[in-house]
Design an enzyme around this catalytic site. Structure first.
Site, PDB file in Angstrom:
ATOM      1  N   ASN A 187       7.742  -4.796   7.694  1.00 54.71           N
ATOM      2  CA  ASN A 187       8.381  -5.527   8.796  1.00 54.71           C
ATOM      3  C   ASN A 187       9.681  -4.861   9.225  1.00 54.71           C
ATOM      4  O   ASN A 187      10.354  -4.196   8.438  1.00 54.71           O
ATOM      5  CB  ASN A 187       8.632  -6.990   8.388  1.00 54.71           C
ATOM      6  CG  ASN A 187       9.620  -7.094   7.251  1.00 54.71           C
ATOM      7  OD1 ASN A 187      10.827  -7.154   7.481  1.00 54.71           O
ATOM      8  ND2 ASN A 187       9.148  -7.085   6.014  1.00 54.71           N
ATOM      9  N   CYS A 247      19.403   7.862  13.112  1.00 54.03           N
ATOM     10  CA  CYS A 247      19.018   6.789  12.198  1.00 54.03           C
ATOM     11  C   CYS A 247      17.892   5.981  12.830  1.00 54.03           C
ATOM     12  O   CYS A 247      17.451   6.251  13.943  1.00 54.03           O
ATOM     13  CB  CYS A 247      20.215   5.925  11.815  1.00 54.03           C
ATOM     14  SG  CYS A 247      20.634   4.598  12.983  1.00 54.03           S
ATOM     15  N   ASP A 296       9.918  -6.000  -4.768  1.00 55.90           N
ATOM     16  CA  ASP A 296       8.836  -6.587  -3.971  1.00 55.90           C
ATOM     17  C   ASP A 296       8.838  -8.090  -4.165  1.00 55.90           C
ATOM     18  O   ASP A 296       9.140  -8.591  -5.243  1.00 55.90           O
ATOM     19  CB  ASP A 296       7.482  -6.003  -4.365  1.00 55.90           C
ATOM     20  CG  ASP A 296       6.398  -6.398  -3.371  1.00 55.90           C
ATOM     21  OD1 ASP A 296       6.106  -5.591  -2.465  1.00 55.90           O
ATOM     22  OD2 ASP A 296       5.874  -7.529  -3.459  1.00 55.90           O
ATOM     23  N   CYS A 323      -1.684  -5.325  10.222  1.00 51.84           N
ATOM     24  CA  CYS A 323      -2.853  -5.091   9.371  1.00 51.84           C
ATOM     25  C   CYS A 323      -3.849  -6.240   9.517  1.00 51.84           C
ATOM     26  O   CYS A 323      -5.035  -6.082   9.284  1.00 51.84           O
ATOM     27  CB  CYS A 323      -2.429  -4.932   7.916  1.00 51.84           C
ATOM     28  SG  CYS A 323      -1.290  -3.573   7.683  1.00 51.84           S
ATOM     29  N   CYS A 355      18.808   4.504  16.155  1.00 49.09           N
ATOM     30  CA  CYS A 355      18.852   5.468  17.271  1.00 49.09           C
ATOM     31  C   CYS A 355      17.480   5.507  17.935  1.00 49.09           C
ATOM     32  O   CYS A 355      17.358   5.596  19.155  1.00 49.09           O
ATOM     33  CB  CYS A 355      19.171   6.869  16.769  1.00 49.09           C
ATOM     34  SG  CYS A 355      20.819   7.109  16.111  1.00 49.09           S
ATOM     35  N   ARG A 400      -6.459  -0.848  -0.886  1.00 49.13           N
ATOM     36  CA  ARG A 400      -5.491   0.185  -0.465  1.00 49.13           C
ATOM     37  C   ARG A 400      -4.260   0.284  -1.345  1.00 49.13           C
ATOM     38  O   ARG A 400      -3.457   1.197  -1.178  1.00 49.13           O
ATOM     39  CB  ARG A 400      -5.057  -0.082   0.983  1.00 49.13           C
ATOM     40  CG  ARG A 400      -4.331  -1.413   1.153  1.00 49.13           C
ATOM     41  CD  ARG A 400      -4.224  -1.835   2.596  1.00 49.13           C
ATOM     42  NE  ARG A 400      -3.533  -3.118   2.707  1.00 49.13           N
ATOM     43  CZ  ARG A 400      -4.078  -4.305   2.431  1.00 49.13           C
ATOM     44  NH1 ARG A 400      -5.330  -4.370   2.007  1.00 49.13           N
ATOM     45  NH2 ARG A 400      -3.385  -5.408   2.538  1.00 49.13           N
ATOM     46  N   GLU A 440      12.492  -6.280  10.279  1.00 47.44           N
ATOM     47  CA  GLU A 440      13.735  -6.907   9.827  1.00 47.44           C
ATOM     48  C   GLU A 440      14.256  -6.217   8.559  1.00 47.44           C
ATOM     49  O   GLU A 440      15.439  -5.884   8.452  1.00 47.44           O
ATOM     50  CB  GLU A 440      13.492  -8.400   9.571  1.00 47.44           C
ATOM     51  CG  GLU A 440      14.765  -9.167   9.271  1.00 47.44           C
ATOM     52  CD  GLU A 440      14.498 -10.662   9.077  1.00 47.44           C
ATOM     53  OE1 GLU A 440      13.405 -11.133   9.439  1.00 47.44           O
ATOM     54  OE2 GLU A 440      15.397 -11.335   8.555  1.00 47.44           O
ATOM     55  N   ALA A 478       0.813  -1.212   0.000  1.00 49.32           N
ATOM     56  CA  ALA A 478       0.000   0.000   0.000  1.00 49.32           C
ATOM     57  C   ALA A 478       0.856   1.277   0.000  1.00 49.32           C
ATOM     58  O   ALA A 478       0.642   2.184  -0.806  1.00 49.32           O
ATOM     59  CB  ALA A 478      -0.915  -0.009   1.211  1.00 49.32           C
ATOM     60  N   LYS A 506       3.867  -7.962  -7.782  1.00 49.86           N
ATOM     61  CA  LYS A 506       3.572  -6.534  -7.578  1.00 49.86           C
ATOM     62  C   LYS A 506       4.579  -5.623  -8.274  1.00 49.86           C
ATOM     63  O   LYS A 506       4.213  -4.566  -8.788  1.00 49.86           O
ATOM     64  CB  LYS A 506       3.535  -6.227  -6.076  1.00 49.86           C
ATOM     65  CG  LYS A 506       2.335  -6.857  -5.393  1.00 49.86           C
ATOM     66  CD  LYS A 506       2.294  -6.519  -3.915  1.00 49.86           C
ATOM     67  CE  LYS A 506       1.096  -7.217  -3.274  1.00 49.86           C
ATOM     68  NZ  LYS A 506       1.005  -6.908  -1.835  1.00 49.86           N
TER      69      LYS A 506
HETATM   70 ZN    ZN Z   1      21.780   5.514  14.752  1.00 47.18          ZN
END
Ligand code: ZN
Length: 363
Positions: free
Chosen positions: A150, A190, A79, A207, A193, A90, A152, A58, A105
């Site tokens: 996500n 970042c 993707d 979702c 942080c 959406r 990761e 989305a 996609k």
């Molecule tokens: Zn940082």
């Protein structure tokens, strides 16, 4: 796998032939280049820009639509998934025909951009972003946009962007809320942080559990797109200074002041890129908002899809396209991509998914 859309002669709706020079006329971007912060010079910088969109659900879909219309010259889209009917509420670049055909996609996005703005060069990749390939995707980008679902992948993108000094714009949305933050390595905090470690598994709304409103997502995508244009035209003073959070249902809007960089941050403080350096990446992952598991081979493959489809015909009906093979595997729908990944629907059990993969794909 790459495809490129370029200017050329195309069929107009009324059947009239439209030449590419008509489409490239001065009028196309006149309302945008008239805006005080852009101007003709800014428009030229936008045209010369290269934006990488990681994830084309989305958020990524709305990002790409806005940036293609704005005239960003090159867009790379990565993707791992294919279009389904439940996406259309959406995911603005996709249509019913994409869902019926199960088009990847990234490919559907490239085709949509070719219809929206044929002067944009799109490079679509049907792939999972991993520690092994993320640096290659980020290299040479002017801005990277987060369209993932996500943590990761966000940590991987953060590591790669901080390492290479590429700005990126975080985005996420669930329910009616969304958040965004602009990360410029060497200048701002970042992502690590702000979020030193991923949240415990199962602790966050998804979702799937909370639903998601397209209006909330598109609001965040609009902020990401505006931040991208500011970076491309070099308007440092007006960049968003910190974390933005918006709830389009309750009307809450929070603009957190930019937190200072964290000197102890492993990523931007100590330049230890723990996610890039992760030796073992998971071979299985459950997909956000889907009753489905993705199984990946240890390293990317280049499958003979026609040959695999032929072998799987013994197990029942099989669909083969240029990008994937789809079959029934013990009552589950299994979709196998050319890079060796498979998405197995109808289970949330990693072991079941791995077993089906081993039996039907056998890599
Ligand atoms: Zn940082």
């Amino acid at each position: 796998m790459t495809a490129t859309s370029r200017g050329g002669v195309r069929e107009a709706p009324q059947g009239r032939r439209v030449a590419s020079d008509e489409l490239a006329g001065d009028d196309r971007y006149s309302r945008q280049s008239r805006f005080w912060a852009i101007g003709p010079a800014g428009q030229e910088r936008i045209r010369a820009g290269h934006v990488v969109v990681v994830g084309c659900g989305a958020l990524g879909s709305a990002d790409i639509s806005l940036l293609a219309r704005a005239g960003v010259g090159r867009i790379t889209v990565v993707d791992r998934d294919f279009v389904e009917l439940s996406n259309l509420q959406r995911q603005l670049l996709f249509e019913e025909a994409d869902a019926v055909a199960g088009v990847p996609k990234a490919i559907a996005a490239a085709r949509a951009v070719a219809r929206i703005n044929s002067s944009v060069e799109v490079r679509p990749f049907v792939a999972d972003v991993t520690a092994a390939n993320v640096e290659g995707f980020v290299a040479g980008a002017d801005v990277v946009l987060d369209g993932t679902d996500n943590f990761e992948t966000r940590y991987l993108v953060n590591d790669a962007c901080v390492k290479q000094g590429v700005p990126w714009v975080y985005g996420g949305a669930v329910g009616s809320t969304g958040m965004s933050m602009t990360i410029v390595p060497g200048e701002t905090a970042c992502f690590r942080c702000l979020f030193p470690a991923p949240p415990p598994v199962g602790s966050m709304e998804t979702c799937e559990t909370a639903g998601v409103l397209a209006a909330g997502i598109v609001t965040i995508a609009a902020i990401q797109a505006a931040e991208t244009l500011k970076i491309l035209v070099g308007d440092r003073d007006n960049r968003s200074p910190g974390l933005t959070a918006v709830d389009v249902w309750t009307n809450d809007h929070v603009q957190a002041e930019g937190r200072l960089r964290e000197p102890a941050c492993p990523c931007c403080g100590q330049r230890r890129f723990e996610y890039l350096d992760a030796v073992a990446t998971s071979r299985t992952a459950s997909l956000c908002g889907r009753d489905a598991i993705q199984v990946s081979p240890g390293k990317a493959q280049s499958l003979d899809l026609a040959g695999l489809g032929h072998r799987l015909e013994a197990t029942g009906p099989v669909t083969v396209s240029d990008y994937l093979v789809r079959c029934r595997a013990d009552g589950h729908e299994m979709t196998v991509f050319a890079d060796g990944r498979a998405i197995i629907k109808g289970t949330s059990d990693l072991a079941v998914a791995r077993s089906l993969y081993a039996r039907y794909v056998g890599i």
